[in-house]
Write an enzyme that holds these catalytic residues in place. Structure first.
Site, PDB file in Angstrom:
ATOM      1  N   HIS A  11       0.823  -1.210   0.000  1.00 11.36           N
ATOM      2  CA  HIS A  11       0.000   0.000   0.000  1.00 11.36           C
ATOM      3  C   HIS A  11       0.860   1.263   0.000  1.00 11.36           C
ATOM      4  CE1 HIS A  11       1.003   0.888   4.197  1.00 11.36           C
ATOM      5  NE2 HIS A  11       0.900  -0.412   4.409  1.00 11.36           N
ATOM      6  N   GLN A  15      -0.911   7.301   7.016  1.00 15.44           N
ATOM      7  CA  GLN A  15      -0.719   8.406   7.962  1.00 15.44           C
ATOM      8  C   GLN A  15       0.290   8.039   9.044  1.00 15.44           C
ATOM      9  OE1 GLN A  15      -1.689  11.478   7.942  1.00 15.44           O
ATOM     10  NE2 GLN A  15      -3.205  11.502   6.313  1.00 15.44           N
ATOM     11  N   THR A  23       2.156   0.358  12.966  1.00 14.12           N
ATOM     12  CA  THR A  23       0.750   0.323  12.572  1.00 14.12           C
ATOM     13  C   THR A  23       0.120  -1.049  12.763  1.00 14.12           C
ATOM     14  OG1 THR A  23       1.298   1.992  10.901  1.00 14.12           O
ATOM     15  CG2 THR A  23      -0.863   0.971  10.766  1.00 14.12           C
ATOM     16  N   GLY A  24       0.719  -2.087  12.179  1.00 16.30           N
ATOM     17  CA  GLY A  24       0.163  -3.431  12.332  1.00 16.30           C
ATOM     18  C   GLY A  24      -1.264  -3.522  11.839  1.00 16.30           C
ATOM     19  N   GLU A  89      -1.325  -6.796   7.508  1.00 13.57           N
ATOM     20  CA  GLU A  89       0.026  -6.573   8.004  1.00 13.57           C
ATOM     21  C   GLU A  89       0.289  -7.486   9.199  1.00 13.57           C
ATOM     22  OE1 GLU A  89       3.035  -6.155   7.917  1.00 13.57           O
ATOM     23  OE2 GLU A  89       3.326  -3.993   7.678  1.00 13.57           O
ATOM     24  N   HIS A  91       0.868  -8.389  12.867  1.00 17.42           N
ATOM     25  CA  HIS A  91       0.373  -7.769  14.099  1.00 17.42           C
ATOM     26  C   HIS A  91       1.568  -7.430  14.985  1.00 17.42           C
ATOM     27  CE1 HIS A  91      -1.909  -6.907  17.655  1.00 17.42           C
ATOM     28  NE2 HIS A  91      -3.055  -7.246  17.090  1.00 17.42           N
ATOM     29  N   ARG A 116      11.416  -6.177  14.343  1.00 15.51           N
ATOM     30  CA  ARG A 116      10.947  -5.733  13.034  1.00 15.51           C
ATOM     31  C   ARG A 116      11.401  -6.641  11.898  1.00 15.51           C
ATOM     32  NH1 ARG A 116      12.013   0.314  11.569  1.00 15.51           N
ATOM     33  NH2 ARG A 116      10.469  -0.233   9.991  1.00 15.51           N
ATOM     34  N   ARG A 117      12.636  -7.106  11.930  1.00 12.97           N
ATOM     35  CA  ARG A 117      13.236  -7.725  10.755  1.00 12.97           C
ATOM     36  C   ARG A 117      13.532  -9.213  10.882  1.00 12.97           C
ATOM     37  NH1 ARG A 117      11.455  -4.770   6.959  1.00 12.97           N
ATOM     38  NH2 ARG A 117      11.985  -2.563   7.158  1.00 12.97           N
TER      39      ARG A 117
END
Length: 232
Positions: A11, A15, A23-24, A89, A91, A116-117
């Site tokens: 996407h 925001q 965001t998740g 995405e 969670h 994150r990775r």
């Protein structure tokens, strides 16, 4: 050789991407830049002559709206679309809503990077019965077993919900030679990339999916990957 094409697109900027927040599963909409990225992706696909037979996206509006904008650019607003929470995405658990810089100050850079990775490290679970970010409080997940709904996920857990859906719903279209577009999220797309490219854990750690840039996969008639590349 007959080639079937799949287009994967993360996407456009949301925001919370703009605000540098985790965001998740929080249903945040696109920023103005994100809408422009989606329009640009649509124009690139049109320039390259793409015509789709079927579309897939998540149940989060930043992905849904990106797909709508792309299809509007292609004059294919009529395209059949399937929405699934399995393309959501990853969670991010208790990290959802936090500014990433503030999270680094609280937990440390190395810990945040692992969350994150890495492939199998899970952030802290989200908690609190009335928390607005808990999926069981959201009507869009009302028909899904609470055992299936995550309170936090690693990339490994994300892959475990994405790939069965890929095999059940998406691959049959590819085997029929149909051209498919999937608009999803950074980590649900990373899960697909890991699966298709047979990446190991250290290799997937290095993969970052840019917002709004079409990633093309080409398949032979047996649905084996031939090549993949970004359209810019």
């Amino acid at each position: 050789m007959h080639i079937t094409k799949l287009v994967l697109i993360r996407h456009g900027e949301s925001q919370w991407n703009k605000e540098n927040r985790f965001t998740g599963w929080v249903d945040v909409d696109l920023s103005e830049k994100g809408r422009s990225e989606a329009q640009c992706a649509g124009r690139i696909l049109k320039k390259n002559g793409f015509f789709f037979n079927y579309g897939y996206t998540s149940v989060l509006k930043r992905a849904i709206h990106t797909l709508w904008i792309i299809l509007d650019q292609l004059d294919q607003a009529w395209l059949p679309i399937e929405k699934s929470w399995r393309l959501n995405e990853r969670h991010y658990g208790a990290l959802q809503g936090l500014n990433k810089d503030e999270a680094i100050k609280e937990y440390g850079y190395k810990t945040i990077q692992k969350w994150r990775r890495s492939f199998n490290v899970i952030p802290p679970n989200i908690c609190g019965g009335n928390n607005q970010f808990i999926a069981t409080n959201d009507n869009r997940y009302a028909n899904i077993s609470t055992d299936e709904l995550p309170s936090s996920e690693s990339l490994e857990l994300t892959l475990k919900r994405v790939i069965p859906y890929w095999n059940q719903s998406i691959i049959p279209h590819i085997k029929k030679g149909q051209t498919i577009i999937i608009v999803a999220h950074g980590n649900s797309i990373r899960a697909i990339i890991k699966f298709l490219n047979h990446l190991n854990e250290s290799e997937i750690f290095q993969i970052n999916v840019p917002t709004g840039v079409p990633l093309i996969y080409e398949f032979d008639k047996k649905a084996n990957t031939v090549q993949h590349y970004y359209l810019k």
